[in-house]
Design a protein around this motif. Sequence first.
Motif, PDB file in Angstrom:
ATOM      1  N   UNK A  82      30.276  44.483  46.241  1.00 30.14           N
ATOM      2  CA  UNK A  82      30.998  43.350  45.680  1.00 30.14           C
ATOM      3  C   UNK A  82      30.343  42.041  46.074  1.00 30.14           C
ATOM      4  N   UNK A  83      29.840  41.318  45.086  1.00 27.81           N
ATOM      5  CA  UNK A  83      29.334  39.957  45.276  1.00 27.81           C
ATOM      6  C   UNK A  83      28.278  39.884  46.375  1.00 27.81           C
ATOM      7  N   UNK A  84      27.410  40.898  46.419  1.00 27.18           N
ATOM      8  CA  UNK A  84      26.319  40.953  47.403  1.00 27.18           C
ATOM      9  C   UNK A  84      26.812  40.880  48.850  1.00 27.18           C
ATOM     10  N   UNK A  85      28.003  41.405  49.067  1.00 29.52           N
ATOM     11  CA  UNK A  85      28.578  41.367  50.412  1.00 29.52           C
ATOM     12  C   UNK A  85      28.191  42.580  51.243  1.00 29.52           C
ATOM     13  N   UNK A  86      27.650  43.612  50.582  1.00 28.20           N
ATOM     14  CA  UNK A  86      27.386  44.857  51.280  1.00 28.20           C
ATOM     15  C   UNK A  86      28.621  45.731  51.412  1.00 28.20           C
ATOM     16  N   UNK A  87      29.722  45.286  50.831  1.00 27.35           N
ATOM     17  CA  UNK A  87      30.986  46.023  50.869  1.00 27.35           C
ATOM     18  C   UNK A  87      31.469  46.288  49.447  1.00 27.35           C
ATOM     19  N   UNK A  88      32.230  47.358  49.307  1.00 28.31           N
ATOM     20  CA  UNK A  88      32.832  47.662  48.018  1.00 28.31           C
ATOM     21  C   UNK A  88      34.075  46.820  47.790  1.00 28.31           C
ATOM     22  N   UNK A  89      34.345  46.474  46.527  1.00 28.34           N
ATOM     23  CA  UNK A  89      35.593  45.797  46.189  1.00 28.34           C
ATOM     24  C   UNK A  89      36.797  46.652  46.590  1.00 28.34           C
ATOM     25  N   UNK A  90      36.590  47.959  46.711  1.00 29.79           N
ATOM     26  CA  UNK A  90      37.682  48.863  47.070  1.00 29.79           C
ATOM     27  C   UNK A  90      38.029  48.812  48.555  1.00 29.79           C
ATOM     28  N   UNK A  91      37.187  48.193  49.359  1.00 31.31           N
ATOM     29  CA  UNK A  91      37.426  48.237  50.796  1.00 31.31           C
ATOM     30  C   UNK A  91      37.510  46.873  51.458  1.00 31.31           C
ATOM     31  N   UNK A  92      37.383  45.797  50.687  1.00 27.97           N
ATOM     32  CA  UNK A  92      37.477  44.475  51.315  1.00 27.97           C
ATOM     33  C   UNK A  92      38.936  44.103  51.556  1.00 27.97           C
ATOM     34  N   UNK A  93      39.148  43.209  52.492  1.00 31.20           N
ATOM     35  CA  UNK A  93      40.498  42.740  52.789  1.00 31.20           C
ATOM     36  C   UNK A  93      41.035  41.898  51.639  1.00 31.20           C
ATOM     37  N   UNK A  94      42.319  42.055  51.377  1.00 24.32           N
ATOM     38  CA  UNK A  94      42.939  41.233  50.334  1.00 24.32           C
ATOM     39  C   UNK A  94      43.093  39.783  50.790  1.00 24.32           C
ATOM     40  N   UNK A  95      42.849  39.539  52.076  1.00 24.58           N
ATOM     41  CA  UNK A  95      42.908  38.159  52.581  1.00 24.58           C
ATOM     42  C   UNK A  95      41.510  37.605  52.884  1.00 24.58           C
ATOM     43  N   UNK A  96      40.477  38.336  52.489  1.00 24.29           N
ATOM     44  CA  UNK A  96      39.114  37.866  52.709  1.00 24.29           C
ATOM     45  C   UNK A  96      38.800  36.695  51.783  1.00 24.29           C
ATOM     46  N   UNK A  97      37.792  35.928  52.157  1.00 26.11           N
ATOM     47  CA  UNK A  97      37.396  34.779  51.336  1.00 26.11           C
ATOM     48  C   UNK A  97      36.954  35.230  49.940  1.00 26.11           C
ATOM     49  N   UNK A  98      36.279  36.385  49.887  1.00 24.06           N
ATOM     50  CA  UNK A  98      35.788  36.883  48.600  1.00 24.06           C
ATOM     51  C   UNK A  98      36.910  37.205  47.638  1.00 24.06           C
ATOM     52  N   UNK A  99      37.945  37.897  48.142  1.00 30.96           N
ATOM     53  CA  UNK A  99      39.026  38.249  47.228  1.00 30.96           C
ATOM     54  C   UNK A  99      39.942  37.060  46.959  1.00 30.96           C
ATOM     55  N   UNK A 100      40.063  36.145  47.910  1.00 36.11           N
ATOM     56  CA  UNK A 100      40.843  34.931  47.659  1.00 36.11           C
ATOM     57  C   UNK A 100      40.273  34.179  46.462  1.00 36.11           C
ATOM     58  N   UNK A 101      38.955  34.138  46.348  1.00 34.86           N
ATOM     59  CA  UNK A 101      38.312  33.501  45.194  1.00 34.86           C
ATOM     60  C   UNK A 101      38.653  34.234  43.904  1.00 34.86           C
TER      61      UNK A 101
END
Length: 352
Positions: free
Chosen positions: A28-47
């Motif tokens: 997800x967004x060159x983060x090295x993490x999947x969208x399925x596993x990022x925190x819902x309160x992370x900066x990436x998902x907040x965007x």
Amino acid sequence: MKKHNFSAGPAILPASVLEQAADAVRDFDNSGLSILEISHRSAGFTKVMEEAEALVRELLNVGDDYGVIFITGGASSEFFLSAMNLLNEDEKAGYVDTGAWSAKAIKEANLFGKVEVLASSKDQNYNYIPKGYDIPAGLKYVHLTSNNTIFGTQLKEWPETDAPLVADMSSDIFSRRLPLEKFGIIYAGAQKNMGPAGVTLVIVKKDLLGKVNRELPSMLDYRTHIAKGSTFNTPPVYPIYVSMLTMRWVKEQGGLVAMEQRNAAKAKLLYDEIERNPKFECTIPNPEDRSLMNVTFKPVNEDDAAAFMEAAAAKGVDGIKGHRSVGGFRASIYNAMPIESVQVLVDVMKNF
């Protein structure tokens, strides 16, 4: 062989959205993490959440006097949540019964207040949209189902009333422009025209809330989710992300003006063939009531049904079997359905 997905829902998504969504599962967004596993309160998902809300507001011209939330439970939960949040036991709401989903909404609303069925098309197995019915003054709201996926009807005009409209738009959200000022609540399950199953969009006029006498559990109070930006609890991260991508795609295509034009052209192509072809007939007699999202038709000779399904399948046409309540065929031609795929179905009909 290319598949042409006419499924009523979960339904077709734009090809570019599927590609982006698949990439985000891996990274997800060159983060090295999947969208399925990022925190819902992370900066990436907040965007993501901020863009999703902004796109709803931009596409539908939603002002700050409305809350925009992404919650779970589908339209089936909104049948009771809308009444629970708006209607007191001694108050009355008006409902227009145009199909299976509006009938379910009426049943749920009866748990919380008085329900007056203003009009119904049940007498003709829901094959028309009632018109010319009276709407009394003093109703808390008037509930409508804007498009009926099972029966193939759609509201083309909104009734005049002093009450706010509450509308289930699960199957035609973002397909056309809306007079938003008429609506108190719009709700839509994502899985037909906005994204994958698992998230529900609710647009609610904030000054209608907080006026019921009953105590509301936190999770069932729209104000909770407005105040917490749809993150009171863990939201359905992936369905929201894909819905955001889909709304971004709608904007890139030219917004709701472009969607209206595309959808009208697709529907005309298919309805014209149904009218022209002696092998088929439309299940909705009045052209004004015919859905631009779900085209329902049947064979003149029932013996042709199986053979037509085989002919369609041979050309990659999938998902056109009609609902058991209606029979025949149903071609769902939501925003993401390209006119080229509709042409494939029309060609099968011509050859048949």
